[in-house]
Design a protein around this motif. Structure first.
Motif, PDB file in Angstrom:
ATOM      1  N   GLY A 158      -7.921   0.136   8.079  1.00 42.52           N
ATOM      2  CA  GLY A 158      -7.470   0.781   6.842  1.00 42.52           C
ATOM      3  C   GLY A 158      -8.647   1.150   5.941  1.00 42.52           C
ATOM      4  N   ILE A 159      -8.691   2.411   5.505  1.00 43.80           N
ATOM      5  CA  ILE A 159      -9.762   2.883   4.616  1.00 43.80           C
ATOM      6  C   ILE A 159      -9.145   3.060   3.237  1.00 43.80           C
ATOM      7  CG2 ILE A 159     -11.466   4.697   4.207  1.00 43.80           C
ATOM      8  CD1 ILE A 159     -11.285   5.321   7.238  1.00 43.80           C
ATOM      9  N   ARG A 160      -9.464   2.167   2.330  1.00 41.67           N
ATOM     10  CA  ARG A 160      -8.813   2.123   1.021  1.00 41.67           C
ATOM     11  C   ARG A 160      -9.530   2.971  -0.026  1.00 41.67           C
ATOM     12  NH1 ARG A 160      -5.748  -2.780   0.732  1.00 41.67           N
ATOM     13  NH2 ARG A 160      -4.534  -2.779   2.661  1.00 41.67           N
ATOM     14  N   SER A 161      -8.738   3.588  -0.887  1.00 43.14           N
ATOM     15  CA  SER A 161      -9.271   4.333  -2.041  1.00 43.14           C
ATOM     16  C   SER A 161      -8.501   3.892  -3.276  1.00 43.14           C
ATOM     17  CB  SER A 161      -9.096   5.841  -1.835  1.00 43.14           C
ATOM     18  OG  SER A 161      -7.717   6.188  -1.891  1.00 43.14           O
TER      19      SER A 161
ATOM     20  N   ILE B  69       0.837  -1.189   0.000  1.00 41.71           N
ATOM     21  CA  ILE B  69       0.000   0.000   0.000  1.00 41.71           C
ATOM     22  C   ILE B  69       0.879   1.249   0.000  1.00 41.71           C
ATOM     23  CG2 ILE B  69      -1.948  -1.119   1.129  1.00 41.71           C
ATOM     24  CD1 ILE B  69      -1.039   0.105   3.767  1.00 41.71           C
ATOM     25  N   GLU B  70       0.278   2.368  -0.381  1.00 44.63           N
ATOM     26  CA  GLU B  70       1.004   3.633  -0.453  1.00 44.63           C
ATOM     27  C   GLU B  70       0.144   4.775   0.057  1.00 44.63           C
ATOM     28  OE1 GLU B  70       1.896   4.191  -4.577  1.00 44.63           O
ATOM     29  OE2 GLU B  70      -0.201   4.396  -5.160  1.00 44.63           O
ATOM     30  N   HIS B  71       0.811   5.921   0.309  1.00 42.10           N
ATOM     31  CA  HIS B  71       0.117   7.135   0.737  1.00 42.10           C
ATOM     32  C   HIS B  71      -0.765   6.883   1.968  1.00 42.10           C
ATOM     33  CE1 HIS B  71       0.605   8.319  -3.730  1.00 42.10           C
ATOM     34  NE2 HIS B  71       1.656   8.729  -3.021  1.00 42.10           N
ATOM     35  N   VAL B  72      -0.160   6.322   2.994  1.00 43.85           N
ATOM     36  CA  VAL B  72      -0.862   6.011   4.238  1.00 43.85           C
ATOM     37  C   VAL B  72      -0.947   7.270   5.100  1.00 43.85           C
ATOM     38  CG1 VAL B  72      -0.945   4.535   6.271  1.00 43.85           C
ATOM     39  CG2 VAL B  72       0.037   3.662   4.124  1.00 43.85           C
TER      40      VAL B  72
ATOM     41  N   GLY C 282      -6.844  -0.505  20.089  1.00 45.49           N
ATOM     42  CA  GLY C 282      -5.768  -1.234  19.444  1.00 45.49           C
ATOM     43  C   GLY C 282      -5.846  -1.260  17.923  1.00 45.49           C
ATOM     44  N   VAL C 283      -6.828  -0.602  17.345  1.00 47.13           N
ATOM     45  CA  VAL C 283      -6.992  -0.559  15.882  1.00 47.13           C
ATOM     46  C   VAL C 283      -6.546   0.808  15.378  1.00 47.13           C
ATOM     47  CG1 VAL C 283      -8.573  -0.748  13.943  1.00 47.13           C
ATOM     48  CG2 VAL C 283      -8.903  -2.185  15.968  1.00 47.13           C
ATOM     49  N   VAL C 284      -5.692   0.820  14.373  1.00 46.76           N
ATOM     50  CA  VAL C 284      -5.212   2.063  13.766  1.00 46.76           C
ATOM     51  C   VAL C 284      -6.080   2.383  12.551  1.00 46.76           C
ATOM     52  CG1 VAL C 284      -3.282   3.216  12.636  1.00 46.76           C
ATOM     53  CG2 VAL C 284      -2.852   1.646  14.555  1.00 46.76           C
ATOM     54  N   PHE C 285      -6.568   3.627  12.520  1.00 44.78           N
ATOM     55  CA  PHE C 285      -7.409   4.059  11.398  1.00 44.78           C
ATOM     56  C   PHE C 285      -6.637   5.051  10.521  1.00 44.78           C
ATOM     57  CE2 PHE C 285     -10.311   2.857  14.780  1.00 44.78           C
ATOM     58  CZ  PHE C 285     -11.185   2.012  14.108  1.00 44.78           C
ATOM     59  N   GLY C 286      -6.703   4.803   9.235  1.00 45.26           N
ATOM     60  CA  GLY C 286      -6.019   5.687   8.301  1.00 45.26           C
ATOM     61  C   GLY C 286      -6.449   5.430   6.866  1.00 45.26           C
ATOM     62  N   PHE C 287      -6.129   6.362   6.012  1.00 44.48           N
ATOM     63  CA  PHE C 287      -6.431   6.248   4.581  1.00 44.48           C
ATOM     64  C   PHE C 287      -5.212   5.699   3.859  1.00 44.48           C
ATOM     65  CE2 PHE C 287      -8.764   9.939   6.249  1.00 44.48           C
ATOM     66  CZ  PHE C 287     -10.075   9.521   6.030  1.00 44.48           C
ATOM     67  N   SER C 288      -5.438   4.933   2.813  1.00 42.43           N
ATOM     68  CA  SER C 288      -4.337   4.387   2.020  1.00 42.43           C
ATOM     69  C   SER C 288      -4.870   3.909   0.683  1.00 42.43           C
ATOM     70  CB  SER C 288      -3.656   3.226   2.754  1.00 42.43           C
ATOM     71  OG  SER C 288      -4.566   2.160   2.947  1.00 42.43           O
TER      72      SER C 288
ATOM     73  N   GLU D   4      -7.014   8.849  -6.106  1.00 44.45           N
ATOM     74  CA  GLU D   4      -7.627   9.491  -4.949  1.00 44.45           C
ATOM     75  C   GLU D   4      -6.683   9.479  -3.754  1.00 44.45           C
ATOM     76  OE1 GLU D   4     -10.545   8.280  -7.845  1.00 44.45           O
ATOM     77  OE2 GLU D   4      -9.046   7.105  -6.766  1.00 44.45           O
ATOM     78  N   GLY D   5      -5.948   8.386  -3.606  1.00 39.70           N
ATOM     79  CA  GLY D   5      -4.967   8.319  -2.519  1.00 39.70           C
ATOM     80  C   GLY D   5      -3.894   9.387  -2.662  1.00 39.70           C
ATOM     81  N   GLN D   6      -3.494   9.662  -3.900  1.00 40.18           N
ATOM     82  CA  GLN D   6      -2.510  10.718  -4.148  1.00 40.18           C
ATOM     83  C   GLN D   6      -3.083  12.087  -3.787  1.00 40.18           C
ATOM     84  OE1 GLN D   6       0.902  10.411  -5.690  1.00 40.18           O
ATOM     85  NE2 GLN D   6       0.828  12.376  -4.588  1.00 40.18           N
ATOM     86  N   LEU D   7      -4.352  12.329  -4.147  1.00 41.47           N
ATOM     87  CA  LEU D   7      -4.995  13.595  -3.820  1.00 41.47           C
ATOM     88  C   LEU D   7      -5.035  13.812  -2.315  1.00 41.47           C
ATOM     89  CD1 LEU D   7      -8.058  13.661  -6.274  1.00 41.47           C
ATOM     90  CD2 LEU D   7      -6.047  15.160  -6.330  1.00 41.47           C
TER      91      LEU D   7
END
Length: 205
Positions: free
Chosen positions: A180-183, A145-148, A156-162, A187-190
């Protein structure tokens, strides 16, 4: 007497043959006239028939009865939630699984929203801040994955976009707790360019 008799014989011969020739000529002439009249009659009938309108054989299911083109299949982007707060922020809706990038200094202030695929666990509604960013790594599902962009930790759960490098946005495994919230990659680059550390992230129901 010889010449006179010979001449009389020729006159009788002509007189005998003359009427037949005349009758033959009259017969041929009559046939020609009848043929001409018949031809003209047929031509007139053809012209009269050609002037008649031809009934259309197009049925209601043909091209002439085609339905109005359907509306675009492009999904409708939900409007920015009214409860998303104010200021420059990333807004994430749990209900619609959409993300909006909002910057009051730009016109338009709200960038077009985009769909995302959440993990098996959702963050609680509230206001957060980006606290960690990683250009590329391996996700909990083993994908590159990229752009996390991480913004919260809960139980104990980490929330983030990637975004997955292969562009996949699979449904999260319900047997594991993932935030993990995937796009998609564009969109991840934006989002990566929009949200440095400290950027507000608003989660709405």
């Amino acid at each position: 007497m010889g010449p006179y008799v010979k001449g009389r014989r020729r006159e009788r011969h002509v007189a005998k043959m003359g009427p037949g020739v005349v009758v033959t000529g009259l017969t041929l002439g009559a046939l020609a006239v009848v043929s001409l009249l018949a031809f003209q009659a047929n031509g007139a009938q053809d012209r009269a028939g050609g002037a008649k309108p031809v009934a259309s054989t197009t049925t209601s299911s043909g091209p002439a009865a085609s339905a109005t083109p359907s509306a675009s299949a492009t999904p409708t982007v939900p409007p920015l939630p009214a409860t998303s707060g104010s200021g420059t922020r990333v807004v994430y809706s749990i209900g619609s699984h959409y993300v909006w990038l909002v910057d009051p200094k730009k016109s338009p202030q709200v960038a077009p929203g985009f769909a995302v695929t959440p993990g098996s666990v959702e963050p609680a509604p509230g206001s957060y801040s980006v606290y960690s960013r990683t250009p590329s790594t391996t996700g909990t599902d083993g994908r590159q994955i990229e752009h996390v962009v991480r913004f919260a930790q809960q139980n104990g759960v980490v929330f983030g976009f990637s975004a997955a490098v292969d562009g996949a946005t699979p449904t999260a495994d319900s047997n594991a707790k993932t935030g993990g919230i995937r796009s998609g990659r564009p969109e991840g680059q934006l989002l990566w360019d929009f949200a440095p550390n400290g950027t507000k992230v608003v989660v709405v129901a």
